[in-house]
Design an enzyme around this catalytic site. Structure first.
Site, PDB file in Angstrom:
ATOM      1  N   LYS A 152       1.974   4.937  14.812  1.00 58.25           N
ATOM      2  CA  LYS A 152       1.751   3.503  15.417  1.00 58.25           C
ATOM      3  C   LYS A 152       2.395   2.813  14.536  1.00 58.25           C
ATOM      4  CE  LYS A 152      -0.916  -0.404  16.028  1.00 58.25           C
ATOM      5  NZ  LYS A 152       0.422  -1.392  15.937  1.00 58.25           N
ATOM      6  N   GLU A 226      -1.774   2.188   1.240  1.00 60.20           N
ATOM      7  CA  GLU A 226      -0.571   1.517   0.414  1.00 60.20           C
ATOM      8  C   GLU A 226      -1.026   0.040   1.083  1.00 60.20           C
ATOM      9  OE1 GLU A 226       2.037  -0.907  -0.442  1.00 60.20           O
ATOM     10  OE2 GLU A 226       3.377   0.548   0.555  1.00 60.20           O
ATOM     11  N   LEU A 227      -1.309  -0.681   0.290  1.00 61.23           N
ATOM     12  CA  LEU A 227      -1.602  -2.112   0.612  1.00 61.23           C
ATOM     13  C   LEU A 227      -0.692  -3.292  -0.117  1.00 61.23           C
ATOM     14  CD1 LEU A 227      -5.490  -1.799   1.105  1.00 61.23           C
ATOM     15  CD2 LEU A 227      -3.809  -1.273   2.874  1.00 61.23           C
ATOM     16  N   GLU A 357      -1.497 -13.000  -2.113  1.00 61.98           N
ATOM     17  CA  GLU A 357      -0.026 -12.119  -2.060  1.00 61.98           C
ATOM     18  C   GLU A 357       1.068 -13.208  -1.605  1.00 61.98           C
ATOM     19  OE1 GLU A 357       2.276  -7.980  -0.868  1.00 61.98           O
ATOM     20  OE2 GLU A 357       0.470  -8.714   0.225  1.00 61.98           O
TER      21      GLU A 357
END
Length: 453
Positions: A152, A226-227, A357
């Site tokens: 996706k 994996e952020l 972030e």
């Protein structure tokens, strides 16, 4: 629902793509499920042959794919081409090291071996910021291990999503080994719950990762995340000053400053802090902004309007919290989602905005007096993806690198992924690994086979 691709340099719509219907989703999952057994039954050398062919096709089509990437997310053409070539190199690396990474591993002193076998259908939920590399760095080792994948991809890069599916088929992968799935995010949890989905991997925001992990946990399925990242870039007074400035610029502003592993917080020893800020701001101010298809451009637009709006909000919040804008601090007037390279000093490192972030061209500068203070500042975030340490004192650099809470620390260099090395984070930046030997085995069942005499 339709997915819209928009050129961020102009704001003009490129194309729209239909969402897959429920019947189409069922057919995709069924085809992938049926493809797993014959694909996993092939010798790993045969699967490696497909990856070698994929590497060749990516290199041959690099210019075309780069232009597609530029049109959908706005990064400079040279960087987009480099992304495709990097993916080709990753495919070739895993093809050449298939047996090393996935061959049976003897258990010392026993008659047993560890046999790495595939899990089945892996759902990958991928972001827009590196539309080819992010997907292929997941697909390459995962498929080599005998898994099949359904991806996706992000709604805004569906042209890239379809191109990836086609090039993998052109490389010889059977139907179902890789399938692009166009569905809205609110349908992901139900898909994760499908018994035919064996595991999930996702790259994206911390909030999205938590939601995906929750859905996977309810079904008892493995998840790799994996952020985000708020990587520290620690510069001691004995660093190679010019190089620390130049590569600090590269780390922060490459990929249009939209990278999880970009340096975002520059933590600089006080004795050189003012000099470093001045040199860095001068270099940032000199970055050429403009049409990402032009060779002279080094910073293109932000990929989406909401990212531009969020960058404006974050800079305003930083100023409200005491930060001073040394250069930049404003959007570029005219069409497109452009924002000027920005350097901010004086921000209280304990202010709420300092813990966010920054996914735009903003560098935050903080001074430190002692090694302990540098380490504390570097670790004062919920993220733990990467970090950089700059010092010509090898013992000190190694000591500090060892104490940073991160998945990777680069000494006298900037953080980047490499097909040969495991990639991933800790704390709020996720868990699990992609790439390297660990990545090749991450989505496998490590089965012990013990053969008695």
């Amino acid at each position: 629902m339709k997915f819209i691709s928009t050129n961020p340099a102009t704001g003009a719509q490129i194309a729209e793509y239909p969402e897959h219907s429920a019947a189409e989703v069922e057919a995709i999952v069924a085809t992938a499920h049926a493809a797993h057994r014959p694909w996993s039954a092939l010798p790993v050398s045969k699967r490696a042959e497909m990856l070698a062919r994929l590497a060749q096709l990516l290199e041959e089509r690099a210019d075309d794919y780069a232009a597609l990437i530029v049109s959908e997310m706005g990064k400079p053409f040279a960087e987009a081409r480099g992304e495709v070539v990097k993916a080709a190199g990753g495919a070739r690396h895993f093809a050449e090291n298939a047996e090393t990474y996935l061959g049976d591993e003897p258990i010392p002193g026993t008659p047993g071996v560890i046999h790495y076998e595939s899990l089945g259908v892996i759902l990958g939920i991928m972001p827009w910021n590196l539309p080819f590399w992010q997907v292929l760095r997941f697909f390459i080792p995962t498929a080599l291990a005998g898994n099949v994948v359904i991806v996706k991809h992000a709604e805004t890069v569906q042209g890239s999503a379809r191109a990836i599916e086609q090039v993998i088929r052109d490389a010889g992968a059977p139907a179902g080994v890789y399938t692009n799935l166009a569905i809205d995010r609110d349908k992901v949890a139900a898909l994760i719950a499908d018994r035919r989905i064996a595991a999930v991997t996702a790259t994206g925001s911390e909030r999205a990762g938590r939601s995906i992990a929750e859905a996977a946990g309810r079904s008892g399925k493995k998840v790799v995340l994996e952020l985000g990242g708020s990587d520290p870039f620690v510069v001691f007074e004995d660093a190679d000053f010019d190089k620390a400035v130049a590569l600090g610029i590269t780390s922060r502003f490459s990929n249009n400053a939209q990278s999880c592993i970009a340096a975002k917080r520059f933590i600089v020893e006080r004795s050189i802090y003012d000099r470093y800020v001045t040199a860095y701001a001068r270099a940032a101010d000199a970055i050429a902004i403009g049409n990402p298809m032009e060779a002279s451009t080094r910073l293109g637009p932000l990929a989406k309007l909401d990212i531009l709006d969020n960058t404006k909000r974050q800079v305003a919040d930083a100023v409200q919290a005491g930060g001073k804008v040394v250069t930049g601090g404003a959007a570029v007037e005219g069409q497109g989602y452009f924002y000027r390279p920005t350097v901010i000093t004086g921000l209280d490192p304990k202010a709420p905005i300092a813990f966010e972030e920054f996914f735009g061209p903003v560098a935050l500068m903080f001074p430190f007096d002692t090694e302990e203070e540098a380490i504390a500042l570097a670790n004062a975030t919920n993220y733990g993806l990467g970090g950089a340490v700059w010092s010509q004192d090898k013992a000190k650099a190694a000591r500090v690198a060892g104490r940073l809470e991160a998945g990777a620390v680069f000494v006298n260099d900037f953080v980047r992924s490499d097909a040969r090395a495991p990639f991933g984070g800790t704390k709020g930046s996720g868990f699990g690994r992609e790439l390297g030997g660990l990545g090749a085995r991450e989505l496998t069942n490590a089965k012990v086979i013990w053969t008695a005499a």
